[in-house]
Design an enzyme around this catalytic site. Structure first.
Site, mmCIF file in Angstrom:
data_model
loop_
_atom_site.group_PDB
_atom_site.id
_atom_site.type_symbol
_atom_site.label_atom_id
_atom_site.label_comp_id
_atom_site.label_asym_id
_atom_site.label_seq_id
_atom_site.Cartn_x
_atom_site.Cartn_y
_atom_site.Cartn_z
ATOM 1 N N CYS A 262 0.778 -1.262 -0.015
ATOM 2 C CA CYS A 262 -0.171 -0.003 -0.027
ATOM 3 C C CYS A 262 0.851 1.325 0.026
ATOM 4 C CB CYS A 262 -1.020 0.150 1.204
ATOM 5 S SG CYS A 262 -1.941 -1.433 1.196
ATOM 6 N N HIS A 414 -2.250 7.532 6.757
ATOM 7 C CA HIS A 414 -2.465 6.224 6.070
ATOM 8 C C HIS A 414 -4.040 6.239 6.428
ATOM 9 C CE1 HIS A 414 -1.819 2.596 3.833
ATOM 10 N NE2 HIS A 414 -2.214 2.078 4.772
ATOM 11 N N HIS A 452 -9.648 3.052 -0.151
ATOM 12 C CA HIS A 452 -8.398 2.689 -0.353
ATOM 13 C C HIS A 452 -7.957 2.094 -1.441
ATOM 14 C CE1 HIS A 452 -4.238 1.346 0.914
ATOM 15 N NE2 HIS A 452 -4.572 0.472 1.815
#
Length: 616
Positions: A262, A414, A452
């Site tokens: 990620c 994040h 995401h």
């Protein structure tokens, strides 16, 4: 002395819309902006979504809002996901019999099958005993929320995209959008640099996974399908870079992708930054494209307990219906992250070239820090590496901006929306803030808006941050109504509403982009504001050089604004040149001093002296 990599172009698409022109950013903070500022964004989104653009009224705006950001997924119908159930058919008083075309018979006839010809093409199959089958079904999928690109936006209509995986379609669009934002024709830039002074670092953390790539290739035999000649090549993780080089920018320079789950966008940003700093490249295009809203991929994360399921969201709200819009709730009571698709690209440029061209400076990349987690029990769990990356980025911010300037930074967390992330990341930020005497550090998390997007996630963060320095608002986390009890808040200001930070965000000198990836792939990038960047350029090159640059930039801004206006009304330049001006071996001329390539104005210079003379 290292060069300062300048951000001079940005482009892409996510659940909030198109990145260039800061339209995706404006969609995030639309309730804080004036109507006249939002007009072009509503026009752009209506155009992209296939809505009536002749009169952008309240009804059209309502449709736009409903078809953007995190919402009920449009990639598949959550109420009817194809599924095959294993079953064992058991014969009753008579054997199981059925008819089948001979062309559909298995190559290896089961031992308990007997075949009787009906005609030249058909047989009757008699089965003695049990018979294993797969029964087609459609099930309710437990997750219905996703961050899809705007509803109605048809990528296939933009260029000849037949058989392209969705991630590569997003790549072509995103890279084209970034180049359109430059205000300078790409071919004119190539005339000023050597062919090997361009870098492209782009990829997909999960590779290409749909029916035109890995998904179709791996399932073909089980579904009676066929593997095409394109599937294997188009599945590769670095294929976004390959597409950009071959079909978008005609590049013979450095290429590849750096993968870090990620955090992959920041890994690629670091590679481009290093090339600019070292002088190996004058221009670097970096980014990621991800299209993971596929049930096969989502199921892998769901069974780990990582995705926010509908029943969990209902329980959080004590409701019988799921609030898809609020599926991602960073730093609050939450259940998991929300899968999303996105393509985000930025153009980095050598500072001298940027000043010469007059391209708009949106900011600069001071550094990107990457650290692993060392020993730990679970490969997917967070670890200690992110403490190191955040501390390094904060220390650099202090070194560049000073003690006072450090108080004028903010954090793009994040912020996945998982119970584990809300505790671990808030503790990291709180501890670092305390160590550096930061008293009220603004923290936001835009996954609450766009979901995401895996490898492209930090690109979503960067584009939203650059928007702050255009319109002045840090997007708050508006999907939450409280901060969870286990979240660490000391020295932090976790924003639950938009925060105004001055005209063009002048109160903020820098942003920290934070990314935590499965496997211990931690990255934190420090990006400086355009105002701070121009101050540094003036200190290095002098006021007269910067003044001359700004005069050139006036025309560049007008050209870029016209390109943005044209895109808003549907006249968009998608760069895709398959098979055009192909160079073969006859177009290569090699001497001991240089390599000349057909179609390029300048040559690639070959090394003439030993760089390791000190070791000789």
């Amino acid at each position: 002395m290292a060069k300062l990599p300048l951000i001079v172009g940005l482009g892409g698409i996510n659940a909030a819309g198109r990145s260039s022109g800061f339209h995706s950013y404006k969609r995030l903070v639309c309730d804080a902006l004036q109507d006249d500022v939002m007009a072009s964004t509503w026009q752009d989104l209506a155009q992209r979504m296939g809505l009536d653009t002749s009169d952008i009224n309240a009804d059209i705006i309502a449709q736009i809002k409903a078809g953007t950001l995190v919402r009920r997924t449009t990639t598949f119908d959550p109420k009817a996901v194809p599924f095959q159930r294993k079953a064992k058919l058991t014969a009753g008083t008579e054997p199981i019999t059925f008819q089948l075309k001979k062309s559909k018979l298995p190559q290896s006839i089961p031992a308990n099958w007997s075949l009787t010809d009906i005609d030249n093409k058909t047989v009757t199959v008699t089965v003695e005993g049990d018979f294993d089958v797969l029964i087609n079904d459609a099930i309710d999928y437990p997750v219905s929320s996703a961050g899809n690109i705007p509803t109605g936006f048809d990528l296939d209509k933009l260029y000849n995209s037949r058989s392209h995986p969705r991630g590569l379609k997003l790549t072509v669009y995103g890279a084209s959008d970034a180049l359109n934002s430059l205000g300078v024709d790409w071919d004119s830039i190539l005339k000023l640099i050597n062919p090997d002074e361009v870098s492209v670092y782009a990829g997909s953390a999960l590779s290409q996974v749909d029916e035109n790539s890995f998904g179709g290739m791996l399932s073909a035999y089980f579904k009676g399908g066929r593997v095409s000649t394109k599937m294997m090549a188009m599945s590769l993780a670095e294929m976004p870079a390959d597409f950009i080089n071959s079909y978008v920018i005609n590049s013979a320079g450095t290429t590849g992708t750096n993968m870090g789950a990620c955090a992959s966008f920041l890994y690629n940003l670091r590679q481009g930054m290093l090339d600019i700093q070292s002088g190996k490249s004058k221009v670097a295009i970096v980014g990621n494209a991800e299209a993971p809203v596929e049930t096969g991929v989502m199921e892998g994360f769901r069974v780990m307990g990582a995705l926010a399921e509908d029943d969990q969201l209902k329980a959080l709200d004590s409701s019988d219906s799921v609030d898809n819009r609020r599926a991602c709730r960073p730093f609050s009571s939450n259940a998991g992250f929300t899968m999303a698709e996105s393509a985000q690209f930025v153009v980095l440029m050598d500072d001298e070239l940027a000043l010469e061209l007059g391209v708009t400076i949106y900011g600069s990349v001071a550094d990107v820090f990457i650290n692993a987690d060392a020993n730990k029990k679970s490969i997917s769990a967070p670890g200690i590496g992110n403490y190191v990356t955040v501390a390094k980025a904060t220390a650099l911010a202090k070194a560049i901006l000073g003690e006072g300037g450090l108080q004028h930074t903010f954090v793009q967390a994040h912020g996945t929306g998982t119970p584990q992330n809300r505790v671990t990341e808030s503790h990291i930020l709180s501890e670092v803030a305390a160590s550096f005497n930061i008293t009220n550090w603004p923290v936001t998390a835009i996954k609450s808006y766009v979901g995401h997007s895996m490898g492209a996630a930090a690109g979503d963060q960067l584009v939203a941050s650059l928007g702050v320095w255009q319109h002045g608002w840090i997007p708050g986390i508006k999907t939450i109504d409280h901060i969870a009890d286990d979240v660490h808040q000391a020295n932090l200001n976790i924003l639950t509403d938009h925060q105004f930070v001055g005209d063009k965000g002048q109160e903020m000198k820098a942003v920290l982009l934070n990314a935590k990836g499965f496997g211990g792939n931690n990255a934190t990038g420090l990006v400086l504001s355009p105002q701070q960047t121009l101050m540094m350029l003036e200190a290095k090159y002098g006021a007269s050089v910067v003044n001359t640059y700004q005069e050139k930039n006036n025309q560049i801004q007008q050209t870029a604004a016209m390109a943005d206006h044209n895109a808003c009304v549907g006249d968009e330049n998608i760069r895709y040149a398959f098979g055009n001006a192909v160079i073969d071996d006859t177009g290569v001329n090699i001497s001991t001093e240089e390599v000349r390539l057909q179609g390029f104005a300048n040559a690639i210079k070959l090394v003439q002296s030993n760089p390791y003379q000190d070791y000789s």
